[in-house]
Scaffold this active site. Sequence first.
Site, short mmCIF file in Angstrom:
data_model
loop_
_atom_site.label_atom_id
_atom_site.label_comp_id
_atom_site.label_asym_id
_atom_site.label_seq_id
_atom_site.Cartn_x
_atom_site.Cartn_y
_atom_site.Cartn_z
N SER A 698 0.80 -1.22 0.00
CA SER A 698 0.00 0.00 0.00
C SER A 698 0.84 1.28 0.00
O SER A 698 0.30 2.38 -0.18
CB SER A 698 -0.94 0.01 1.21
N LYS A 741 -6.77 3.71 8.30
CA LYS A 741 -5.76 4.64 7.79
C LYS A 741 -6.29 6.07 7.77
O LYS A 741 -5.59 7.02 8.17
CB LYS A 741 -5.32 4.22 6.39
#
Length: 820
Positions: A698, A741
Amino acid sequence: MAEKPAKTNKNKEAAEKKPLPKRFEMTILPLHNTTLFPQTVVPLAVGRERSVKAVEHSLTSEEKTIGCLTVKTKDVKGSSASPGDMYEIGTVVNIKRMMRAEDVVQLVVQGIERFRVLKWTQEEPFLKAQIEILHELEEVNREEVEALKRAIKGLIQEALAMLPQVPPEVRMAVTSQDDPVQLSYFLGSVLDLGEENEQHMLESESIDELLTVAHAALAKEVEIMQLRTKIASDAQSEMDKAQRDYVLRQQLKAIQKELGEDESGEKAEAEQLRERLETADLPELVAKEAERELKRMEQLPQTAPDFHVIRTYLEYVLELPWKVSSEEKLDLKEARKILDEDHYGLEDVKERILEFLAVIKLRPDSKSPIMLLIGPPGVGKTSLGRSIARALGRKFERFSLGGMRDEAELRGHRRTYIGSMPGRIIQGLRRVGVNNPVMMLDEIDKLGNSYRGDPASALLEILDPQQNDTFRDHYLDLPFDLSKVFFIATANQLQPIPAPLRDRMEIISLAGYSDIEKLNIAKQYLVPRQIEENGLKEDQLTIRDDAINLITARYTREAGVRQLERTIGNIARKVALKVAQGDSDKVEVSEENVKGYLGGPKFYPESARDELPCGVSTGMAWTEMGGQILFIEAMLLPGSSGLTLTGQLGDVMKESAMAARSYLWAHAEALGVDPEAVKSNGVHLHVPAGAIPKDGPSAGVTMTSALASIFTGRRVRSDTAMTGEITLSGLVFPVGGIKEKVLAAHRAGIRRIILPKKNESAIEEIPEDVRKDLEFVLTERIQDVLEAALEEEQCSPAAKKYDIPDKAEDFGEKLVAQEN
């Protein structure tokens, strides 16, 4: 101690015998497992053809004598025994009596003298040999002979004491015998001292040697007899004890009956179990098996080990809720109210519970779902199980699977093992007393396995609605219906759970809480609970919102609220100490005086920077403790080449960095960068917090932005954080953990988020108050990311450039043109 049927010649001089010549030819009779001695009378059975012919030939002679030799090898048949199969020394015997019985000739023979075979003269139709009569035995050491004779007589007395069945005449003959040679020969004929020992006795050259061999063989035989007598005595004592216990038990029953206690006291255990079995509502198969086991129990004494094993088994069978269910609440409004009272937020989970209630209301025979709550520690997974049980009106049972390595803990142990017991599932159902509880399997991702089996494999049946209606515990060995049990499993990570097991559960993710959610949870649940648990009153302690926000940001670092509650409890205890010392003033905790209660801040979480230097970009990461932001730093290394990576990166993250550099190198001209500058300059890429391992794809877009910044000389916007996986062809792929996140970025002060286009649906999971503060940029290609991330102004001439676009939009167009 084995005996041979034998007689002794009490008067060896009773019959006059002609002396045998020193050497002569004699008919030989082979003997199996028998050794004949001089001056002993022994019965023999002769059945083999060659042996019968030998006997018949000997009877035709005047002396009626025959030589007897013992066969060495037991495997040799009597009719096929050859001269080499027999010992050389034997005994000349006189045939005293003969009687025929069908094919067998019965003989009574008396030993006369020992002989040695000199040579064989005939094998058919019977054996003949030239023999030599051996001399009589002589003493070598008179004192040793006397000592051995007395020792042998002592052993004989011990043996006779352990053999009450020995005839009196044999006892008299043994005890009255003074001749050591005849005593030894008599023992050899009466007792089974072993073929080798007996032959050794016959071959002895002196009385000393004969007595030594006889004493050793007799001592060994007496030792064996003593051991057999001890074993028989122990067995008899055990039997006597059982008989004594039985008699006493019968007497006790009679006494109780006379006293009238038999009717008012407790009934026999078997009778009690039968009464319970007759009144219990058991399935047909279960009742049949219980009846069979009860009949077995009734036939056993109470002292038998199986009696108590069967009793425990039947008690388990009778106490299990085979058909007992708790009545459920089907009021959806009341269920919503209970869930909202116990937990703030968690709308997805609450909605799923209400959907299940609605299905039960419309179809009462539907199977219970199997749910997996996955999320970081402290978000309320375990406590949510209790709330679900309260909302459904069901009983709650919980046990932890963390560290479980033995499959038998779930399936139970078979009853053949000592201390066997059912598995945790059956034990839990027995405790709650209903067959439809809410059963929570905590920490399912921490299951282990060993040589005892794999507990995760056992869960495949337990957590499968299609087959758990006939679950068989190894202890019960009866089908139990688990389809009505509402199973809730909890885990911190999804990866350790085997894929077949994940497939059987409905996965519901519980992300971390936002700061606003933590504030509301603290105000509604944590602060009141800690005030009560520490013995305070509501008016004695107040914690203001700004203090809670400070504690959340600087004193706890978690996605859940467990550490937050622990910190609030620390404050409450300090206030309780003041109250206990007589200080009755009301305490108000604010942002200014938190330090006085908790000390200095423990954490300094990453926060958005006002300005980022060239080559630094802000990324977002997910951990077990929730989300966090991280800064990726890139620096050119003039005069070197290659890519240096630091920060304890995993293999996947390293590959993302190499893919980012390769993409930028291939599209350097579109970015306004001289490809030779990329070639002639090495790059060092570093991710801070180097002590913490990091991995995953990511961070691909973040690394690409940092490298693009250092090559183009354009800063990455400081208010922007990003996540996404990249490919060499320039595509941006979706990643996981978006909610965690984004919440971490919001806590850090980020207000602009770059996400992959395919993660757009995950934005809806983010709390509305957080969404309002953020701007989301959705991207499908790397040029979209660079257009949104890089500022227009240059920070430094990082590399030799030419035809540098004036605006970010212009170099985005160049990238598209180059790719096309």
